[in-house]
Enzyme design. Structure first.
Site, PDB file in Angstrom:
ATOM      1  N   HIS A 167      84.505  57.853  44.887  1.00 48.92           N
ATOM      2  CA  HIS A 167      83.281  58.321  45.514  1.00 48.92           C
ATOM      3  C   HIS A 167      83.487  58.408  47.013  1.00 48.92           C
ATOM      4  O   HIS A 167      84.201  57.608  47.606  1.00 48.92           O
ATOM      5  CB  HIS A 167      82.072  57.453  45.172  1.00 48.92           C
ATOM      6  CG  HIS A 167      82.292  55.986  45.337  1.00 48.92           C
ATOM      7  ND1 HIS A 167      82.853  55.208  44.353  1.00 48.92           N
ATOM      8  CD2 HIS A 167      82.012  55.155  46.359  1.00 48.92           C
ATOM      9  CE1 HIS A 167      82.917  53.955  44.759  1.00 48.92           C
ATOM     10  NE2 HIS A 167      82.418  53.892  45.981  1.00 48.92           N
TER      11      HIS A 167
ATOM     12  N   ASP B  43      80.704  61.776  39.517  1.00 44.23           N
ATOM     13  CA  ASP B  43      80.734  62.568  40.755  1.00 44.23           C
ATOM     14  C   ASP B  43      79.345  63.032  41.179  1.00 44.23           C
ATOM     15  O   ASP B  43      79.204  64.057  41.843  1.00 44.23           O
ATOM     16  CB  ASP B  43      81.646  63.799  40.605  1.00 44.23           C
ATOM     17  CG  ASP B  43      83.002  63.453  40.017  1.00 44.23           C
ATOM     18  OD1 ASP B  43      83.661  62.561  40.569  1.00 44.23           O
ATOM     19  OD2 ASP B  43      83.380  64.064  38.998  1.00 44.23           O
TER      20      ASP B  43
END
Length: 413
Positions: free
Chosen positions: A40, A12
């Site tokens: 993402h 992340d």
């Protein structure tokens, strides 16, 4: 020429934004490992795209996107992502015939086993990634290329279900009917069959073009080098990307490491710099730190130089991007972990066990006004000092500093 982008923390980090930023320089963008547990988000012209299996290069109309042999593909999710785009992206998408397939029973196994672990749960996303990789290693997995011959594939799966009936019964998992299985596999073939090819040969044939290898998850989740057992089921470091694509090490030109200006983690596992107080809450809210895949709130904390230096070294990073600097706007002081303490002894390396590690911090002065800055000289002085401090400690140039979600909210040094 092949460049590689890899996450340096627990995922992340904002890899998608950097891939999107630089993808225009590449003819081919390759996803090399992981599955739809990786999420993402890329923001372009105010529109948000949440990608799980597709490489970020799909937002570049000129790039060919490759899902490599190291990826585990859940066809339902891939079809859903492809359909979410208003334009036809299939013309620029290739899927390795050697990539393994996630089927519904893998997901059922993943979720059932996590439930049985109880308080020892790993924190899996329950997407079937581990069971699919386990079948791959056990040499009983299903590869995407096997969709070319569905009758033979069904025969193989029926045998698989018979061999594992006792295990399925123990976990309370229902074995699908042959008719349902056949229907699903035919849909997968119809939707994806034309995209399945020998991507390794394709990459070899196009080595004169500019390529970008896009890693999923991140270094500290690597099956060998991460915080085991709280890791993913693939090799997430640079060398794993080569294995997962078929590209030789000699073809690698540059490795770009991606890290947030702070640290986050989803799920269970050690996290030395976690802040479960007001600072952690502020980072979470200002950074929108909720999982793309699960929606779970991410655990938040301070930047860890020890872990970052470990990751930079493992991956052989040539340069680093520090993301979401703007999230730290408004803090009077910001902390950076520069070492660990174990049983009263101070260390400056990343140990294999982090359970008893305590962070050793230095405090730096905070700042305001870094949001959407695009020039280094326009960043607040204390923000510059923060970046320079991290750069010195990790021993690698920080080339990119992200100051917002938009593609152009980036300082390039």
């Amino acid at each position: 020429m092949v460049d590689l982008i890899v996450g340096l923390q627990w995922g992340d980090e904002g890899k998608g934004k950097i891939v999107d930023l630089v993808a225009k320089n590449y003819d081919i963008v390759i996803r090399s490992q992981g599955g739809h547990n990786a999420g993402h988000t890329v923001v372009v012209d105010g529109k948000k795209y949440a990608l799980h299996l597709l490489p970020s290069g799909v937002l570049n109309p000129n790039a060919t996107n490759v899902i490599g042999n190291g990826v585990v593909v859940y066809p339902k999710q891939l079809i859903k992502e492809i359909r979410s785009f208003e334009h036809n992206i299939k013309e620029k998408l290739l899927i390795s015939d050697k990539a393994h397939m996630i089927l519904d029973h893998h997901i059922a196994i993943d979720q059932a086993r996590e439930k049985l672990r109880g308080k020892n749960a790993i924190g899996t996303t329950g997407r079937g990634i581990g069971p699919a990789y386990a079948d791959k290693i056990a040499r009983v997995g299903v590869r995407m290329g096997e969709l070319r011959n569905i009758p033979k594939l069904i025969e193989k799966l029926v045998h698989y279900y018979e061999m594992n009936k006792g295990y399925f019964d123990y976990l309370g998992i229902e074995i699908p009917s042959i008719s349902k299985l056949e229907e699903e596999l035919k849909e997968y073939k119809q939707e994806l069959g034309s995209l399945i090819t020998n991507t390794t040969q394709y990459l070899w044939d196009n080595m004169d073009k500019n390529m970008l290898l896009e890693g999923a998850q991140a270094t500290l989740l690597d099956i060998d080098h991460g915080t085991y057992p709280y890791v993913t089921s693939s090799n997430t470091i640079a060398s794993g990307a080569l294995t997962g694509s078929g590209i030789a090490p000699k073809n690698l030109n540059k490795v770009i490491g991606i890290a947030k200006a702070y640290a986050t983690r989803v799920g269970n596992g050690p996290f030395p710099t976690e802040d479960d107080g007001k600072a952690g809450d502020k980072i979470r809210e200002q950074g929108g730190e909720y999982g793309t895949t699960t929606g779970r709130p991410r655990r938040c904390g301070w930047f860890d130089v020890v872990a970052a230096r470990y990751a930079v070294t493992l991956n052989g990073c040539d340069e680093v991007a520090v993301m979401k600097l703007d999230v730290l706007d408004g803090f009077d002081k910001v902390k950076v972990c520069v070492g660990y303490e174990i049983d009263g002894e101070k260390i400056d390396y990343f140990p294999s066990e982090l359970d008893d590690v305590k962070p050793v911090y230095v405090e730096l002065d905070g700042w305001d006004g870094s949001v959407h800055v695009t020039k280094w000289e326009d960043l607040p002085k204390n923000a510059q000092k923060y970046i320079e401090f991290i750069e010195e400690k990790i021993g690698t140039k920080i080339k990119y500093v992200s100051t917002g979600a938009e593609r152009n909210a980036t300082v390039i040094r």
